[in-house]
Design an enzyme around this catalytic site. Structure first.
Site, PDB file in Angstrom:
ATOM      1  N   LEU A   1      11.334  -1.242  -3.535  1.00 52.86           N
ATOM      2  CA  LEU A   1      10.381  -2.160  -2.927  1.00 52.86           C
ATOM      3  C   LEU A   1       9.080  -1.987  -3.703  1.00 52.86           C
ATOM      4  O   LEU A   1       8.728  -0.866  -4.080  1.00 52.86           O
ATOM      5  CB  LEU A   1      10.144  -1.811  -1.450  1.00 52.86           C
ATOM      6  CG  LEU A   1      11.289  -2.079  -0.465  1.00 52.86           C
ATOM      7  CD1 LEU A   1      10.878  -1.675   0.944  1.00 52.86           C
ATOM      8  CD2 LEU A   1      11.711  -3.546  -0.481  1.00 52.86           C
ATOM      9  N   ASP A   2       8.361  -3.088  -3.925  1.00 50.21           N
ATOM     10  CA  ASP A   2       7.100  -3.007  -4.650  1.00 50.21           C
ATOM     11  C   ASP A   2       6.118  -2.084  -3.919  1.00 50.21           C
ATOM     12  O   ASP A   2       6.227  -1.897  -2.704  1.00 50.21           O
ATOM     13  CB  ASP A   2       6.412  -4.381  -4.719  1.00 50.21           C
ATOM     14  CG  ASP A   2       7.237  -5.402  -5.455  1.00 50.21           C
ATOM     15  OD1 ASP A   2       8.074  -5.005  -6.283  1.00 50.21           O
ATOM     16  OD2 ASP A   2       7.033  -6.599  -5.188  1.00 50.21           O
ATOM     17  N   TYR A   3       5.128  -1.637  -4.664  1.00 47.62           N
ATOM     18  CA  TYR A   3       4.024  -0.836  -4.109  1.00 47.62           C
ATOM     19  C   TYR A   3       3.416  -1.550  -2.890  1.00 47.62           C
ATOM     20  O   TYR A   3       3.147  -0.932  -1.870  1.00 47.62           O
ATOM     21  CB  TYR A   3       2.986  -0.700  -5.233  1.00 47.62           C
ATOM     22  CG  TYR A   3       1.839   0.219  -4.959  1.00 47.62           C
ATOM     23  CD1 TYR A   3       2.002   1.602  -4.986  1.00 47.62           C
ATOM     24  CD2 TYR A   3       0.560  -0.300  -4.724  1.00 47.62           C
ATOM     25  CE1 TYR A   3       0.926   2.446  -4.764  1.00 47.62           C
ATOM     26  CE2 TYR A   3      -0.517   0.539  -4.509  1.00 47.62           C
ATOM     27  CZ  TYR A   3      -0.328   1.911  -4.525  1.00 47.62           C
ATOM     28  OH  TYR A   3      -1.386   2.742  -4.308  1.00 47.62           O
TER      29      TYR A   3
END
Ligand code: URA
Length: 244
Positions: A103-105
């Site tokens: 999952l992205d930051y």
């Protein structure tokens, strides 16, 4: 029967590549005999030792984490940023737990973590088409025609043509000029949801993964995690049994 280097990696002795180096260096014995052949097959009954120390199989761990934004889905970061591993209790921080996919930051929500490399490999293999559902708060009012564009599939760069399994309109918030969508994907290209939304001329305000296969965030507060139950692990394995 499993390959020796794989068993060593699963026992958390080293990465598979490092385990191969150990085998080639003559540091690994099977039933008291030095084995230097990569790919040598061992079974449950064999006794394996590294530097004359018998190995014990690592306990397999499976966690469902509710990731907050502001954490990387990696194990370490050379810039010293916080990673999802920092959210785990100390007793779990040294067991080579890896996130299943990313999952992205700036993305929150459901992330699986495990030291079961076999399951990770299967779940992230596109052929199994594991469903991932996202709640997406979009900046602006997304009209029906644009939602249909998403449903029919869009082109993202890099990544090519992508078609979500489902797109549902949850809420149009006229006062705040935002739209809440549910998007279900069966693939997992880098930043796929954000790029899909950009491809129809909008920007994502907030992105949360709320479902992975049949697992949801029920009862797991943001920033916390729980172990998977045996039947949940079996179900994940079951859904990755037959390659399409
Ligand atoms: N799609 C994105 O754009 N980001 C994520 O973190 C997951 C899916």
């Amino acid at each position: 029967m499993e390959r020796l280097q794989k068993v060593l990696a699963q026992a958390n002795i080293a990465s598979r590549r490092k385990a191969e180096e150990m085998i080639l260096a003559g540091r690994v014995k099977v039933n008291g005999e030095v084995i230097t052949t990569l790919g040598y097959k061992v079974s449950e009954k064999d006794t394996i030792a590294v530097d004359n120390q018998p190995i014990t199989k690592a306990q397999l761990k499976y966690f469902l984490l509710n990731k907050p934004t502001g954490y990387l889905s990696t194990v370490t970061d050379d810039k010293g940023r916080r990673t999802v591993i920092d959210l785990l209790d100390e007793e779990h921080q040294d067991t080579r737990l890896y996130p299943v996919g990313r999952l992205d930051y700036d993305t929150a929500g459901l992330l699986l973590l495990t030291n079961d490399g076999e399951l990770t490999k299967r779940l992230t293999h596109p052929a199994y088409e594991i469903e991932k559902e996202y709640l997406v708060r979009v900046d602006g009012i997304v009209i029906r025609r644009k939602i249909n564009e998403l449903r029919n599939g869009v082109k993202i760069v890099p990544g090519g043509f992508v078609k979500p399994k489902e797109v549902r309109l949850i809420e149009l918030h006229k006062a705040h000029q935002s739209t809440l969508l549910s998007i279900t994907l069966t693939e997992g290209k880098n930043k796929q949801v954000r790029k899909m939304i950009e491809s129809i001329g909008f920007k994502v305000k907030n992105l949360t993964r709320i479902r992975y296969d049949e697992l949801t965030l029920d009862g797991v507060e943001r920033g916390t995690y729980r172990s998977l139950k045996i039947h949940e692990i079996k179900r994940l394995y079951g859904h990755t049994k037959q390659k399409k």
